[in-house]
Design an enzyme around this catalytic site. Structure first.
Site, PDB file in Angstrom:
ATOM      1  N   TYR A 124      15.282  25.257  41.539  1.00  0.00           N
ATOM      2  CA  TYR A 124      13.882  25.452  41.935  1.00  0.00           C
ATOM      3  C   TYR A 124      12.942  24.861  40.893  1.00  0.00           C
ATOM      4  O   TYR A 124      11.750  25.145  40.901  1.00  0.00           O
ATOM      5  CB  TYR A 124      13.584  26.945  42.130  1.00  0.00           C
ATOM      6  CG  TYR A 124      14.285  27.538  43.336  1.00  0.00           C
ATOM      7  CD1 TYR A 124      15.670  27.643  43.358  1.00  0.00           C
ATOM      8  CD2 TYR A 124      13.569  27.982  44.438  1.00  0.00           C
ATOM      9  CE1 TYR A 124      16.332  28.179  44.445  1.00  0.00           C
ATOM     10  CE2 TYR A 124      14.222  28.524  45.536  1.00  0.00           C
ATOM     11  CZ  TYR A 124      15.603  28.623  45.525  1.00  0.00           C
ATOM     12  OH  TYR A 124      16.255  29.158  46.616  1.00  0.00           O
ATOM     13  N   LYS A 173      29.031  29.924  39.456  1.00  0.00           N
ATOM     14  CA  LYS A 173      29.992  28.975  40.026  1.00  0.00           C
ATOM     15  C   LYS A 173      30.526  28.124  38.868  1.00  0.00           C
ATOM     16  O   LYS A 173      30.542  26.888  38.915  1.00  0.00           O
ATOM     17  CB  LYS A 173      29.279  28.116  41.095  1.00  0.00           C
ATOM     18  CG  LYS A 173      30.156  27.176  41.894  1.00  0.00           C
ATOM     19  CD  LYS A 173      31.017  27.852  42.927  1.00  0.00           C
ATOM     20  CE  LYS A 173      31.965  26.879  43.587  1.00  0.00           C
ATOM     21  NZ  LYS A 173      32.899  27.539  44.528  1.00  0.00           N
ATOM     22  N   ASP A 206      31.099  32.212  45.931  1.00  0.00           N
ATOM     23  CA  ASP A 206      31.687  32.235  47.279  1.00  0.00           C
ATOM     24  C   ASP A 206      32.483  33.528  47.503  1.00  0.00           C
ATOM     25  O   ASP A 206      32.354  34.195  48.534  1.00  0.00           O
ATOM     26  CB  ASP A 206      32.546  30.985  47.569  1.00  0.00           C
ATOM     27  CG  ASP A 206      33.226  30.411  46.342  1.00  0.00           C
ATOM     28  OD1 ASP A 206      32.882  30.803  45.211  1.00  0.00           O
ATOM     29  OD2 ASP A 206      34.107  29.560  46.506  1.00  0.00           O
ATOM     30  N   ASP A 230      18.621  33.922  45.589  1.00  0.00           N
ATOM     31  CA  ASP A 230      17.815  33.832  46.804  1.00  0.00           C
ATOM     32  C   ASP A 230      18.684  34.159  48.015  1.00  0.00           C
ATOM     33  O   ASP A 230      18.324  34.973  48.883  1.00  0.00           O
ATOM     34  CB  ASP A 230      17.251  32.394  46.900  1.00  0.00           C
ATOM     35  CG  ASP A 230      16.079  32.301  47.846  1.00  0.00           C
ATOM     36  OD1 ASP A 230      15.682  33.323  48.422  1.00  0.00           O
ATOM     37  OD2 ASP A 230      15.553  31.182  48.015  1.00  0.00           O
TER      38      ASP A 230
END
Ligand code: NAD
Length: 336
Positions: A124, A173, A206, A230
């Site tokens: 962002y 991740k 995930d 988000d």
């Protein structure tokens, strides 16, 4: 003396739900002088600028704002005013509690978890472009800094400690994004040593998404980078019955903006069926921030009572028997 607070009513369902929230706050007896400011689509129409300087000046002066949702055009058009405000005031922490309410038909009951989303960095940052004039490829640069990671992860641990929570789960991740997510995880692992009273574990995003759906009860406080936060916060609101009841706070060093997690819901705008509970609960978070703890609790209890009774709620909560946005706000006021 009344509090001076900036109000950005928002667009789409913004006006409908913001006016409901203001009535509820007024009914608690807490006195507020609202400095009403337009941003987003409304400001473009009036001032040809989605984020006029007057809005920034008002928030800079008042240090606290209540904000309705603002539409951001997809793909083209102006950049998100929501993101711009978070960057402008360094609102690095996005606190999004997801709590079950009795009376809401949802997949789970008794959920009480909190998502702490880093709010200013990574994808962002707004650093993106097409790589050539033919637009054959595009690039977005996600920057994660040690300072940015430290302050949000410390916020999560401190929040856990001060709110009697037992566990912080760090979501990342780092198996693939070895540097950005790797840095975030590294900071968390080091910082957890300063908080031996709080259990810390980590999950790859995930797997986290699946685990939250299968067994959300294993989580307490969740801290993660901007994009993952988000997505996970919408997922969390889905677990407790939808966006209509999910509030959020954007917190910085000396400024705070309170809003619902949901957006401007153009599909239901103007129909008077938007659920005002999320922005009303965000208003309770704002009152808590101001030190008006009693008023904040009364609002939370009144919202819970109305939802539990179930016959003065909006369509998203009870599709068989529902009332308008204003009527639900009236019921909340009666229960204060
Ligand atoms: P959305 O949250 O506006 O709506 C998603 C779904 O939830 C829709 O079906 C909507 O009708 C429903 N919904 C949302 N709020 C509701 C409420 N209070 N009561 C009942 N139902 C409700 O998400 P979207 O459609 O993806 O986004 C619409 C616009 O909002 C986009 O321009 C997006 O950029 C913007 N947005 C703004 C914010 C913000 O201002 N902080 C946050 C998210 C999205």
């Amino acid at each position: 003396m009344p509090y001076a607070i900036t109000l950005i009513p928002g667009d789409g369902i913004g006006q409908e739900i913001s006016s409901a929230a203001i009535r509820v706050i007024e009914a608690t007896g807490v006195k507020i002088d609202w400095d009403v400011q337009e941003a987003g689509l409304n400001a473009i129409e009036k001032y040809k600028d989605p984020l006029p300087q007057a809005v920034i000046d008002s928030i800079a002066k008042n240090k606290v704002a209540l904000k309705g949702p603002l539409t951001t055009p997809i793909g083209t058009g102006f950049r998100s005013v929501n993101v711009a405000l978070r960057k402008e005031f360094e609102l690095y922490s996005n606190l999004r509690p997801a709590k079950s309410f009795d009376g809401i038909r949802s997949r789970y009951q008794n959920i009480d978890l909190v998502i702490v989303r880093e709010n200013t960095e990574e994808f962002y940052s707004g650093i993106e472009h097409y790589v050539d004039a033919k637009r054959s490829a595009a690039e977005t640069i996600g920057i994660v800094t040690r300072t940015g990671s430290e302050r949000i992860i410390r916020f999560a641990f401190e929040y856990a400690r001060s709110h009697g929570r037992k566990k912080v789960t760090v979501v990342h991740k780092a198996n693939i994004l070895k540097y950005t997510s790797g840095l975030f995880l590294d900071v968390a692992r080091n910082m957890s040593k300063e908080y031996p009273d709080i259990e810390m574990n980590d999950k790859i995003i995930d797997n986290m998404a699946m685990q939250m759906v299968i067994n959300p009860y294993q989580f307490d406080v969740i801290v993660t980078t901007n994009l993952f936060g988000d997505i996970l916060s919408d997922l969390a609101s889905g677990l407790v019955g939808g966006l209509g009841i999910a509030p959020g706070a954007n917190l910085g060093y000396n400024t705070a903006i309170f809003e619902a997690v949901h957006g401007s819901a153009p599909d239901i705008a103007g129909k008077k069926i938007a659920n005002p509970a999320a922005i009303i609960l965000a208003s309770a978070m704002m009152l808590e921030h101001l030190g008006e703890t009693d008023a904040a609790r009364r609002i939370e209890v009144a919202v819970a009572a109305v939802i539990k009774t179930g016959n003065k709620v909006t369509k998203d909560i009870n599709p068989d028997h529902f009332v308008t946005t204003d009527e639900m706000a009236d019921a909340i006021i009666e229960n204060l």
